[in-house]
Design a protein around this motif. Sequence first.
Motif, PDB file in Angstrom:
ATOM      1  N   HIS A 192       2.299   1.647  -3.373  1.00 48.18           N
ATOM      2  CA  HIS A 192       1.269   2.124  -4.289  1.00 48.18           C
ATOM      3  C   HIS A 192       1.076   3.629  -4.145  1.00 48.18           C
ATOM      4  O   HIS A 192       0.985   4.358  -5.138  1.00 48.18           O
ATOM      5  CB  HIS A 192      -0.041   1.399  -3.996  1.00 48.18           C
ATOM      6  N   LEU A 193       1.063   4.113  -2.882  1.00 50.94           N
ATOM      7  CA  LEU A 193       0.848   5.548  -2.676  1.00 50.94           C
ATOM      8  C   LEU A 193       2.028   6.356  -3.205  1.00 50.94           C
ATOM      9  O   LEU A 193       1.834   7.405  -3.839  1.00 50.94           O
ATOM     10  CB  LEU A 193       0.621   5.840  -1.197  1.00 50.94           C
TER      11      LEU A 193
ATOM     12  N   ILE B 100       0.840  -1.202   0.000  1.00 53.16           N
ATOM     13  CA  ILE B 100       0.000   0.000   0.000  1.00 53.16           C
ATOM     14  C   ILE B 100       0.874   1.251   0.000  1.00 53.16           C
ATOM     15  O   ILE B 100       0.620   2.206  -0.751  1.00 53.16           O
ATOM     16  CB  ILE B 100      -0.942  -0.013   1.222  1.00 53.16           C
TER      17      ILE B 100
ATOM     18  N   GLU C 247       1.571  11.380 -10.347  1.00 52.46           N
ATOM     19  CA  GLU C 247       0.817  12.625 -10.436  1.00 52.46           C
ATOM     20  C   GLU C 247       1.705  13.856 -10.451  1.00 52.46           C
ATOM     21  O   GLU C 247       1.354  14.878 -11.042  1.00 52.46           O
ATOM     22  CB  GLU C 247      -0.167  12.723  -9.272  1.00 52.46           C
ATOM     23  N   THR C 248       2.845  13.781  -9.781  1.00 57.30           N
ATOM     24  CA  THR C 248       3.652  14.996  -9.675  1.00 57.30           C
ATOM     25  C   THR C 248       4.719  15.104 -10.751  1.00 57.30           C
ATOM     26  O   THR C 248       5.058  16.196 -11.168  1.00 57.30           O
ATOM     27  CB  THR C 248       4.351  15.078  -8.310  1.00 57.30           C
TER      28      THR C 248
ATOM     29  N   GLU D  56       6.315  15.415 -14.056  1.00 60.21           N
ATOM     30  CA  GLU D  56       5.835  15.717 -15.405  1.00 60.21           C
ATOM     31  C   GLU D  56       6.672  15.038 -16.476  1.00 60.21           C
ATOM     32  O   GLU D  56       6.211  14.823 -17.579  1.00 60.21           O
ATOM     33  CB  GLU D  56       5.837  17.236 -15.615  1.00 60.21           C
TER      34      GLU D  56
ATOM     35  N   LYS E 292       1.796   6.402  -6.919  1.00 62.48           N
ATOM     36  CA  LYS E 292       0.728   7.279  -7.387  1.00 62.48           C
ATOM     37  C   LYS E 292       1.154   8.733  -7.311  1.00 62.48           C
ATOM     38  O   LYS E 292       0.920   9.516  -8.231  1.00 62.48           O
ATOM     39  CB  LYS E 292      -0.504   7.035  -6.520  1.00 62.48           C
ATOM     40  N   LEU E 293       1.805   9.073  -6.197  1.00 62.98           N
ATOM     41  CA  LEU E 293       2.291  10.447  -6.026  1.00 62.98           C
ATOM     42  C   LEU E 293       3.285  10.797  -7.120  1.00 62.98           C
ATOM     43  O   LEU E 293       3.213  11.871  -7.730  1.00 62.98           O
ATOM     44  CB  LEU E 293       2.946  10.577  -4.658  1.00 62.98           C
TER      45      LEU E 293
ATOM     46  N   GLU F 290      11.037   9.290 -18.717  1.00 62.75           N
ATOM     47  CA  GLU F 290      11.820   8.397 -17.861  1.00 62.75           C
ATOM     48  C   GLU F 290      11.457   6.929 -18.082  1.00 62.75           C
ATOM     49  O   GLU F 290      12.310   6.054 -18.087  1.00 62.75           O
ATOM     50  CB  GLU F 290      11.571   8.737 -16.387  1.00 62.75           C
TER      51      GLU F 290
END
Lengths: 88, 316, 104
Positions: free
Chosen positions: C82-83, C79, C90-91, C93, C86-87, C98
């Motif tokens: 996964h977080l 978990i 999302e962050t 760009e 995900k971060l 990459e």
Amino acid sequence: MEALNLLLLAFIVICAVAVSVTKDLLTSIIIFMAQSLAMSVVWILLRAPDLAITEAAVGAGITSLLMFITLKKLHAIRIQGKDSDEDE
Amino acid sequence: MKMNDDRIRWLADGSESLDSEMLREYGQPEAEEAPDAFEMPHPRERRYYHLLHTWTHRRGERLMNRMYSVAVVLICVAICALLIATTADMPRFGDAAPLEDDNLSEFYVEEGYRHTGAANIVTGIILDFRGFDTLGESHVLFIALCTVLMLLYLPKKSDPKTMREWLESEADDRRFEPHADLILQQGAVLLVPLVLVFGVYILLNGHLSPGGGFSGGTVLGAGLILYLLAYGFRKTERFFNFRTYRRLTTSALLFYALSKGYIFFTGANGISNGVGTGRFGAILSGGLLLPLSVAVGLVVACTMYVLYTLFRKGDL
Amino acid sequence: MTRFILCAAMMGVGMFFEISAVIGVYRFHTALQRMHAAAMGDTLGLFFILLGLTVANGLDLTAAKFLMLVFLLWNTSPIASHLIGKLEYETNEGLEREVVSWRR
């Protein structure tokens, strides 16, 4: 057991120095977390499990969590490749 | 300044205080007020200011810097001297001689369980013999939280403009936080009860096995924070708001102060509390130790959780 | 003897995963790769080490505690990974540059 003790104590001292030397605040918080974890293992080796539980939960968990949030509030964590001050 | 509606809506979804009605109320930008006209000072005053300014920049800064370095060195040397003097007064490391004269620690170890009824002598000492110490510690937590509350509490009905600015900056801050993440929620379904049960176990078993108020309270607080991270403020506000915090903490601290405050006047071994110590090793033994550790645990758990929410949202 | 060999083999495999995780965290360049390496160490490495300890200890209450630890680690570590992932998704760009993707 003696060697493990010495190793952990040396690790704690190195971490404590590194926290104050490191320029990046995020890195220093993570080092602080590692120091707390090693400290809790040392408490267990010193037969103080009461303190070990508290140290692991407070030092490595909640203190660093609060520090992370503070850093984010202060915009001290910079997103890679762009300034967090600017609105995209 | 343009308002990013998506972001604000996203934020409002997570907490009740930022409802859509409130957003509509605060969302309208207000006309910028014209700044006050600058009043030109008298020429003599201007000259004085100019002199002061140049002095500050040429000399004052350097003077200040030098004074700073001198003061830093002086303070460091003073603290070092104080610490070294204190350490020189202490017995040598591993030296048992001073303990032989002092039969207090011997008394604690050998007779402690008979007086407190606690199998875990650490809890027996910190909640019974040294009860006033723990009383002070829980009050320190309470005072720290009061200070943070004064600094960070964000009243809901401040003026619309600051509220709007705060909403925007907050939306910017919390854009990347896990928000209603399905995997985290499914994990929390399993983990939060485990963590909370473990915290309650540490709390209630403090006088029998390692643990007690502080450790159990922190574990409970961490479980609450995990729940908050997974499900957002709207779920937690249903069972934990400011009134809950106030009632829990004040009643716990009051109970503690009432049952242990007399120690300040009588000394640690003064009056027995009238509650029997019970059968040694049973869960309902140790007299007041169990309710006291529950009180401390409640204070610590509430403080942890409220600190987190205050830092994160400025509200409960 | 068999038990010792089995335990040593388990611990060795676990150590291998742990060491490769540490090397991976230091040698990889992007956050996702590092996260992958660290997650391997947390799940497989600790699983094998705890399994080795269980074999060395025999089945009793301590073994149950080890299995409980495995259960908790296998729940929490993925978990957290996964977080983090995900971060990063999302962050960051420049993620497209990459990450090498084989299928467009």
